[in-house]
Design an enzyme around this catalytic site. Structure first.
Site, PDB file in Angstrom:
ATOM      1  N   ASP A 203      71.466  -9.126 -17.894  1.00 18.04           N
ATOM      2  CA  ASP A 203      72.359  -8.364 -17.027  1.00 18.04           C
ATOM      3  C   ASP A 203      71.589  -7.516 -16.029  1.00 18.04           C
ATOM      4  OD1 ASP A 203      74.859  -7.477 -16.108  1.00 18.04           O
ATOM      5  OD2 ASP A 203      74.757  -5.683 -17.366  1.00 18.04           O
ATOM      6  N   GLU A 447      67.581  -8.375 -27.925  1.00 19.37           N
ATOM      7  CA  GLU A 447      68.820  -9.062 -28.314  1.00 19.37           C
ATOM      8  C   GLU A 447      68.721 -10.580 -28.281  1.00 19.37           C
ATOM      9  OE1 GLU A 447      72.202  -7.641 -26.192  1.00 19.37           O
ATOM     10  OE2 GLU A 447      71.791  -5.534 -26.592  1.00 19.37           O
ATOM     11  N   TYR A 500      77.632  -0.746 -28.303  1.00 15.47           N
ATOM     12  CA  TYR A 500      78.528  -0.241 -27.261  1.00 15.47           C
ATOM     13  C   TYR A 500      79.946  -0.142 -27.806  1.00 15.47           C
ATOM     14  CZ  TYR A 500      74.650  -0.947 -24.051  1.00 15.47           C
ATOM     15  OH  TYR A 500      73.431  -0.876 -23.428  1.00 15.47           O
ATOM     16  N   GLU A 536      70.042   1.484 -27.343  1.00 15.70           N
ATOM     17  CA  GLU A 536      70.967   1.431 -26.206  1.00 15.70           C
ATOM     18  C   GLU A 536      72.332   1.921 -26.646  1.00 15.70           C
ATOM     19  OE1 GLU A 536      71.446  -2.251 -24.106  1.00 15.70           O
ATOM     20  OE2 GLU A 536      69.298  -2.708 -24.095  1.00 15.70           O
TER      21      GLU A 536
END
Length: 636
Positions: A203, A447, A500, A536
């Site tokens: 991303d 990841e 997230y 994160e």
């Protein structure tokens, strides 16, 4: 994809004997070395031919680039994507060509005992280099330096300027780092003939070009190729183990001296390896952990050796910090004291320059880090410029150094060819950054799709190999808590988690964060008994977008999400949580998609480095943590 990458395959088959192994010392002036910067405007041409192979087929490197067709000015260092008004160049996939005419000093050329080195700090992704039409090297990988000895080629045309040509290809495939895939869309009613796109699973925008400085530098024929330092201390005595690699002589004379910041020699020794003892040691401490953070000594290395009928001498000065790093089941220790990462994730990304090295931006970012009270960052998702690490060394900012292993989502990216390249990248990364005291941990990947069967052996091999390369630093890889990581986690030293909650799932429901975050932490630490870093977390916030009660994408929602995470962090950092790194320091560019409006907006600062509401939340928190756990530096 074969059509586009044909030139890559041809290049790979060529002889690469000029490329150097061994050390990768940062070029520095010394009494025996000179450095010349080649930054500025270069001639540039993109190869828009259908197969992107015209440059090789027509040998654009054999003469001035302008003779091959139209060229434009292109700044180096910089990404080329945002420099022009040409949309084709912004999203270009394939080969681009750079060229610069330079003069090499006569004294360099006339002295046969002088090596003339060409060094590229970083070019994304695959590079081939010619000097005066002769190939001198090639390199795979977009975030680490490479160099070649060009003395023999340059001396063939003594008294004339030197033409440097660099071809750079940004194509990503299953075996590159990061990986990608070229898709040919063969639908004549919907797409032009030969139409293709580059797809990726990461991303951020695939910026390309020569991203860091291009240099010429000299060394003697007998030269210091590499230096390795390992530090420790006992009470007030510092210990510095060193090893110096010398090329060009089998019996060099080596002397080393360690000089403090008052320019006093505090220890010295003879020999290519040894142990220095420093009384009344000034340790290297992180920012906000000591009143004098980032203390650096200078290791001065001097080599003399017989070469024919004369003696050659080489000198190199290496900044070093004396510190230790250790990990327990619940703590991360620097200099035997608990260290808590309160920091950020970053990107090398800015307006117009893309990923190009930008000194005003670097200095601004360090000022913002200190304003936040941040003591650390992770080089997400690739190695940053070594100049940035040098700043971290001086300012005491702790770094998690990460490889470009991001977006490894396809089973083909776990094949042996991918692993072999990944191991080489880790060797290059460790070789470059092993002496930086600011770098306290290696991250081998971000990841990866670890639920795939080949992932376990792949990750295990990566972690084990990195530990062999550098036993002084712990190793991790960044994982998403939704992945089953039984194969990978047992081998790492620190568990780093990206999550997230209330963003990618349970959108808008902030009330679930504390429950889900608590479950995440308890499950992972209960199973693996390793310290955890929340590597994160965050939410997109469009600057200036407001709503009360908070709605997603507003500054209020980002602020509320951060605060919801922090309450659980405070509970767990009393146990086994050793760090929190907000995603992200600043907004950054991504590829175009319906998920992103002109880039990722999870920054607590805008792309232009202006604070959002979240920045003040982080600043208040980090200074509170610093007051609880550290020592305020003078003047704060």
């Amino acid at each position: 994809m074969g059509r586009l990458l044909f030139a890559v395959c041809v290049v790979c088959a060529w002889d690469a004997a000029h490329l150097l192994g061994g050390g990768m010392l940062f070029p520095r002036d010394s009494p025996t070395r000179e450095v010349k910067e080649l930054n500025g405007l270069w001639s540039f041409r993109a190869d828009f031919s259908p197969g992107r192979n015209a440059g090789f087929q027509q040998a654009w490197f054999s003469g001035p680039l302008r003779e091959s067709g139209p060229v434009i000015d292109m700044p180096v260092p910089a990404s080329y994507n945002d420099i022009t008004q040409d949309a084709r160049l912004r999203d270009f996939v394939g080969w681009v060509w750079y060229e610069k005419e330079v003069w090499i000093a006569v004294r360099w050329l006339r002295d046969g005992n002088t090596r003339i080195m060409l060094r590229v700090g970083s070019a994304h992704y695959y590079s081939v280099v010619w000097v005066n039409g002769e190939k001198v090297g090639q390199h795979e990988g977009g975030h680490l330096p490479f160099e070649a000895d060009i003395g023999a080629v340059a001396r063939k045309r003594n008294g004339t300027s030197c033409r440097i040509t660099i071809a750079v290809n940004n194509t990503l495939d299953f075996h590159t780092l990061p990986p990608g895939r070229v898709e040919y869309l063969n639908h004549p009613k919907r797409y032009p003939s030969g139409y293709f796109v580059q797809s990726t699973h990461f991303d951020f925008f695939n910026y390309a070009g020569i991203h860091r400085s291009v240099l010429l530098y000299t060394t003697p024929k007998v030269y210091i190729d590499d230096i390795t330092v390992v530090t420790n201390f006992s009470d007030s005595t510092g210990l510095l183990s060193y090893q110096v690699s010398v090329v060009g002589s089998t019996r060099p004379s080596v002397r080393v001296s360690l000089v403090d910041q008052d320019e006093k020699c505090v220890a010295s020794s003879a020999g290519s390896s040894g142990l220095l003892k420093i009384v009344n040691i000034n340790l290297w401490w992180p920012y906000l952990m000591h009143e004098k953070p980032g203390y650096l000594y200078t290791l001065e290395v001097q080599v003399t050796a017989e070469a024919g009928n004369s003696f050659l001498e080489d000198m190199y000065s290496l900044p070093v910090g004396v510190r230790t790093v250790q990990v327990t089941s619940t703590q991360f220790l620097i200099n035997n004291k608990p260290f808590y990462f309160h920091g950020v994730n970053k990107h090398e990304d800015s307006d117009i320059r893309g990923k190009g090295l930008d000194w005003p931006l670097i200095v601004k970012d360090f000022n913002l880090l200190k304003w936040l009270g941040a003591n650390s960052f992770r080089t997400s998702h690739y190695p940053y410029a070594e100049e940035v690490l040098q700043m971290c060394d001086r300012h005491g900012i702790v770094v998690i150094g990460e490889s470009p292993g991001v977006g490894i989502k396809d089973v083909q990216s776990f094949e042996n060819a991918s692993l072999a390249h990944h191991l080489v990248v880790m060797e290059e990364l460790v070789r470059r950054d092993k002496n930086h005291p600011s770098v306290v941990m290696w991250s081998v990947a971000n990841e990866p799709a670890a639920e795939m069967p080949p992932a376990g052996p792949y990750i295990k091999t990566l972690v084990a190999h990195t530990k062999l390369l550098d036993w002084t630093r712990p190793v991790t890889f960044i994982t998403n808590s939704n992945f089953a990581m039984d194969h990978g986690v047992p081998y790492v030293d620190v568990v780093c988690l990206n999550s997230y909650f209330s963003w990618y799932q349970d959108q808008g429901h902030l009330e679930v964060i504390s429950l889900q975050l608590n479950e995440q932490f308890e499950d992972w630490h209960g199973k693996y008994q390793k310290p955890i870093i929340q590597s994160e977390y965050g939410a997109d916030a469009v600057p200036g977008l407001h709503n009360d009660p908070p709605l997603m994408f507003t500054e209020e929602y980002q602020k509320a999400m951060l605060e919801s995470y922090h309450s659980t962090f405070d509970q767990k950092r009393k146990k086994y949580l050793v760090g929190e790194l907000v995603w992200n320091f600043a907004d950054f560019m991504t590829g175009q998609s319906i998920m992103r409006v002109a880039g990722n907006k999870k920054g607590i600062f805008t792309r232009q480095r202006q604070p959002k509401a979240g920045a003040y939340v982080i600043r208040e928190r980090y200074w509170r943590i610093a007051n609880e756990t550290g020592v305020m530096p003078e003047g704060l």
